[in-house]
Scaffold this active site. Sequence first.
Site, short mmCIF file in Angstrom:
data_model
loop_
_atom_site.label_atom_id
_atom_site.label_comp_id
_atom_site.label_asym_id
_atom_site.label_seq_id
_atom_site.Cartn_x
_atom_site.Cartn_y
_atom_site.Cartn_z
N TRP A 1 0.58 0.43 -6.61
CA TRP A 1 0.53 -0.64 -7.61
C TRP A 1 0.83 -2.01 -7.02
O TRP A 1 0.60 -3.03 -7.65
CB TRP A 1 1.49 -0.33 -8.75
CG TRP A 1 2.94 -0.29 -8.36
CD1 TRP A 1 3.49 0.52 -7.40
CD2 TRP A 1 4.02 -1.07 -8.87
NE1 TRP A 1 4.85 0.31 -7.31
CE2 TRP A 1 5.20 -0.66 -8.21
CE3 TRP A 1 4.10 -2.06 -9.84
CZ2 TRP A 1 6.45 -1.23 -8.48
CZ3 TRP A 1 5.34 -2.61 -10.11
CH2 TRP A 1 6.50 -2.20 -9.44
N GLU B 1 12.17 3.55 -8.99
CA GLU B 1 11.77 4.95 -8.81
C GLU B 1 12.92 5.95 -8.73
O GLU B 1 12.68 7.15 -8.61
CB GLU B 1 10.93 5.05 -7.54
CG GLU B 1 9.62 4.31 -7.67
CD GLU B 1 8.75 4.45 -6.44
OE1 GLU B 1 9.30 4.75 -5.37
OE2 GLU B 1 7.54 4.29 -6.57
N GLN C 1 15.07 -0.77 -7.41
CA GLN C 1 14.36 -2.04 -7.31
C GLN C 1 14.16 -2.63 -8.69
O GLN C 1 14.41 -1.98 -9.69
CB GLN C 1 13.01 -1.82 -6.63
CG GLN C 1 12.05 -0.96 -7.44
CD GLN C 1 10.92 -0.42 -6.59
OE1 GLN C 1 11.08 0.56 -5.91
NE2 GLN C 1 9.77 -1.05 -6.64
#
Lengths: 749, 749
Positions: free
Chosen positions: B323, B465, B579
């Site tokens: 992405w 993630e 993140q």
Amino acid sequence: MNFIVKESGFDKKKVMLDGTRFFVGNGYMGVRGTLEEFGKEELCGCTLAGVYDQVGEGWRELVNAPNGLYTRLFVDGAEMNALEVEPLAHEMELDLRRAVLTRETEYDKVKVKTERFASADNLHLLMLRYSVTAKQDCEITVDTGIDANIWDINGPHLPTVDEGAVGELLYIDGETAELGNTVAVCGVMKTDFDYKLERVVTENRRSLRVFSFAMKAGETATFVKYITIYTSVDGVADPLKTAQEAVKTVSQQSFTELLAAHERVWAERWEAADVQITGDDEAQLALRYNIYIMYSNVPTHTDKVAIPARGLAGQVYKGAMFWDTEVYMMPLFNYTHPDYARNLAYYRVNTLDGAREKAREYNFDGAFYQWECQETGKDACTDFAVIDIFTGRPLRTHFRDQQIHISGDVAYGIWEHYIATGDEAVLLDGGAEAILECARFFYSYAYFKKTKNRYELLEVTCADEYHERVHNNFYTNIMAKYTLEMATKVLDLLKEKYPKKYEELMTKLDYAKDVPNIREMAELLYVPAPDENGIIEQFDGYNKLECPTVAELKSRIIDPREHLGAPVGLMTETQIIKQADVVLGLLLFSDRYPLEIRRKNWEHYEPRTEHGSTLSAAIYAILAAQVGFSDWAYKFFMKTATIDLSGNYRLYVGDLFIGGLHTAANGGTWMAAVQGFGGFKFDGEKLIVNPVLPEKWQSLSYKVICRGCRYEVEATKKQVTVRSAEGRLPVSVFGQEYSMESGEITVAL
Amino acid sequence: MNFIVKESGFDKKKVMLDGTRFFVGNGYMGVRGTLEEFGKEELCGCTLAGVYDQVGEGWRELVNAPNGLYTRLFVDGAEMNALEVEPLAHEMELDLRRAVLTRETEYDKVKVKTERFASADNLHLLMLRYSVTAKQDCEITVDTGIDANIWDINGPHLPTVDEGAVGELLYIDGETAELGNTVAVCGVMKTDFDYKLERVVTENRRSLRVFSFAMKAGETATFVKYITIYTSVDGVADPLKTAQEAVKTVSQQSFTELLAAHERVWAERWEAADVQITGDDEAQLALRYNIYIMYSNVPTHTDKVAIPARGLAGQVYKGAMFWDTEVYMMPLFNYTHPDYARNLAYYRVNTLDGAREKAREYNFDGAFYQWECQETGKDACTDFAVIDIFTGRPLRTHFRDQQIHISGDVAYGIWEHYIATGDEAVLLDGGAEAILECARFFYSYAYFKKTKNRYELLEVTCADEYHERVHNNFYTNIMAKYTLEMATKVLDLLKEKYPKKYEELMTKLDYAKDVPNIREMAELLYVPAPDENGIIEQFDGYNKLECPTVAELKSRIIDPREHLGAPVGLMTETQIIKQADVVLGLLLFSDRYPLEIRRKNWEHYEPRTEHGSTLSAAIYAILAAQVGFSDWAYKFFMKTATIDLSGNYRLYVGDLFIGGLHTAANGGTWMAAVQGFGGFKFDGEKLIVNPVLPEKWQSLSYKVICRGCRYEVEATKKQVTVRSAEGRLPVSVFGQEYSMESGEITVAL
């Protein structure tokens, strides 16, 4: 015969298992089958139903009362303790019919015989008769009383105790740490001989009398201990005083008189609940042992607790009640002693507020029943229930927050009690409210899938506990659907017969807006259907998981203590399951699926089942019997029936002790005999009796009470006879319906 | 100045990092900055965009071409190899402006200087100029040609090769294992001196010419290698023949002529894309390096691939596109070289069928874009992507099946390209279709919560993630909502301007029934809102997780290689995130949330962010600049800008090598400079320019192209000037709008 569980010889290694195996109890207290001279190291426990305590951050668990049986014997100054002096002979004998445990131990100079029972007539009473027979002249000293140095897993639960003696009466009075509950144990000893009282000890958590006497060879000296236990949970103002008065009163009766009263209760129980097998003594004894255990653990005096997963044989699993109560234990009582079953049903009514609170905690409506329920209605289960043995880190498990089938099981239990008894009291008295709240919970838990025009239940823990966070688990969804259907039936019943009660509930629960939702969801809740091969997928995506054999999978185990279930246990990403799930759903809802489907799914899932839970075998036995796999049915029946007798069960998960009775398997054994081989089912209108006997068995006889009428079923391989003096309901035998007007029918098979 | 990346001294330990740092590439090939004498052990790689191969069960990854730079130098019989003979001096110099890498190494008897570039003018051409200067009289032997003994992670991808020589021309021709793609490398060498050809070697995966000559002290001998690469992926019938002809043609031109053509392209790029900083040389150079890397990796020749996560600096991460392409890389090209950006947009149109297939695989509708996308449109990601280092068992991860925001990111990329350029071609030519299919995917993925009258997105992997299988992730939900809104805009646009195309699409996609669903869901999709403290919860239940500090959490790490994310990594059950997630959502949709909310969430989430991904720092930098945390903004800007220069990144996860360029961070650096400090944003109608310079910077100048018009922005702390000869759109500076009619505006700050 076949009422006697006997073991000969003394083996230190069996102390833990025998403590469980030779259990006596009365639903108020459970007394482990440890010897009189044993202490905390040997896991002596007199576990009290409904008395819970939490110390610090430890698990909240049942409290063990101080040990009133405590007795040490000294012969010519040397202690006779089986742990230290190897007996010449030793025998334990549990008489299931009388619920009496006898112990006989022979040493060089003396023989000891003790008999004990937890009275079924007076639940606060524990009795011990202790006899010493001299093989030669000797000096005896006995050190007996009450010992508060007892087994505690997450204790100490009675951190300080008062030790005391008032004349011949000894007592220990303690207070629990969390709620300040009083636990009082009193004891009086009576002898049939003269002795010299050496001293009275009331310190170091013990209240004892030490006495001595001389014996001639051949003489027998017998003393009786009357032990009474009261706690503040019993609702008495002064448990110590009550226990003192009680022990004074009962000690005016003889051991024999008190035993007779106890035996009368048990005789009545066996009259109602005995199941007789001819041709298989091993199965007969095992089956009776399981019935004995159930009756020894069922609370007959209260509806504030039910039967813990490990019974009253200790504090294991927090003394908590799980879904086993409804699915594995209530059937026996519903059909043999409905008033005991009623207690179990009311237990869930009494914890409804806790279930509502838990639903609120997770932002749901209605009642989300506790996964591990104690007396308060709070969930005793934690979010991190297992330790990863490879890293020592706690693992996030979803027993508490996702095992939502519990609300279905609870509703099912209440409703099945009503079906069996026809008694609307529990329904009117909170049971209907609980069912409606469970239905409302499922509605708030569910999501609607617009592209499929159906409700789904997402992120649940299966009845098979190795798989968590799955979607549309068959067992969960069919149980939820049944709950929604029950709710609509309850609404219809109330509206028609008790319109005032109906209106009351609608108002109290603000339920009017929910009625159409419940009806719509009952219609549109997705339940996985059999595929083109007749197989029902346990949950979305299950069929895509890896499918090793159970043996293959077990060969991957690195450490025997490792957790095999979610989040990352070996079985999580495979089709291997811990226990019956689809098969359980098909059993409970067998009227909704043709025999062929049930058979195929049994065949499909059995090789995928590890049977890692003692809840598994009984279910596989019953469905196997129903679908004609009678060898398998017998194998699984014997497996479930002998779990506690053989001690063939897992004792540790990680460093967590999980030994104790397996009450789900105990109840499941009765189900396997009566519902499996006996082919019994009751649908509220007729008895269904489709017996299928194992090859070995010549006959199987059982009794059931349906809607208040007693029925007796006797099945052989050639015929089945049903008798009832009062039977008002018809009986269906292999699809053919018979009236019971004549009081007896016999159908040739 | 500030275009030169230089390193002095030779250090064996730096071979791996320098190979990446001194990368040259042209979007067709990427050449690692390894020395000419290096081989596979030193990770020599000439990675070919779009040429993928899979060997057995290994990861499918990019193919490295045989190494045409291969050259070994012998002086008086002894090999001069920096690995074995310690150089007296060694210098690497990458000239970013010219995209030329120079190497200078001095030994006892000779100095070596090489220059290389991957031609931006002729993408099949790799050039090397190699000079030896004698410090004393000596005999030189050179061993040069093509070496097919190359770095392969999951190879060998060219299992057998043809080695050959035709006159002065050398070649190696290989075939990939999976698809039988031909990879042909040809080389011709030209010298400015006479030599003796010792032998020609065409065996053992090498095609070489070995030649020798004598040198006098002070003399310099220079030879040039012309290397051409063609593959069957280029669509040529006979890659070997084409490469041979190409090398003959180009070798008629001098190195200087070919370099000039290459430099012309780069001059044009810098003209369009350079960002100038005064007052901070370190930031200036780092920023340019990142722009250089982006332009060296962007495919200018094809829309069948985009920019891999590790660029063309090797095969790491399968050479797959994630992405990052849309969110981190397209903005730079959208606003500096829209025709390159168009390739990236078309890449997703070209992989739409693969995305549809993936949606079908999971029983969804529409387009579920690939998490790791290569050229075929299949998802290269696996279900068990990480190994548990404690047990060696594969861990089930949900990158592939639950990172559904990818479909939103793709739609966002296509739409943002349209916003930036005004070019409807991509939309009409498949882009609109892709957006509509992404919207339909989200509709089919979503569940409707009746009790809350809203759609929800359940079981997703966050942009962060470390957290998988969560519900209603802020980033995912807002991106999905935007996709649904885009779909309705696309529908409106087509219906109004291109009714025929609209009807065509409605029919082709059978979309009419979906239109009301899409509109409803755009309205009713739940996006977590700021709570009473202004904080947006990253996903349902996030706030209830444990919240240690990052340092505390890291202190729990047992093994440095252990996976920290789901299913059971240390951070999974905590609030620590890998993140930017909420912060990224707030950045991309900054117009929907007041500055105060963005500021509060930055403050809330930054201490909870491990920044374990190189995607994190840029986003925190930009939002920090926007909300006025300029010290933080600078710190995070320098962090993202220096990742590949410093080599300060993780090289291994478990035993998996993950080194290489970090193209998301490279693109993110431009964003941090231009969108962060430069305060640039374009909403399709006006340029927004709200610059906030770090303390150190005197000025910042950048250029952007909006809807085809070039704008130049120059900001100091006192004023901002915007110039455009062709600017048709107004400019908003700190909320005040200015017309660009005069060609230049200056606003005092």
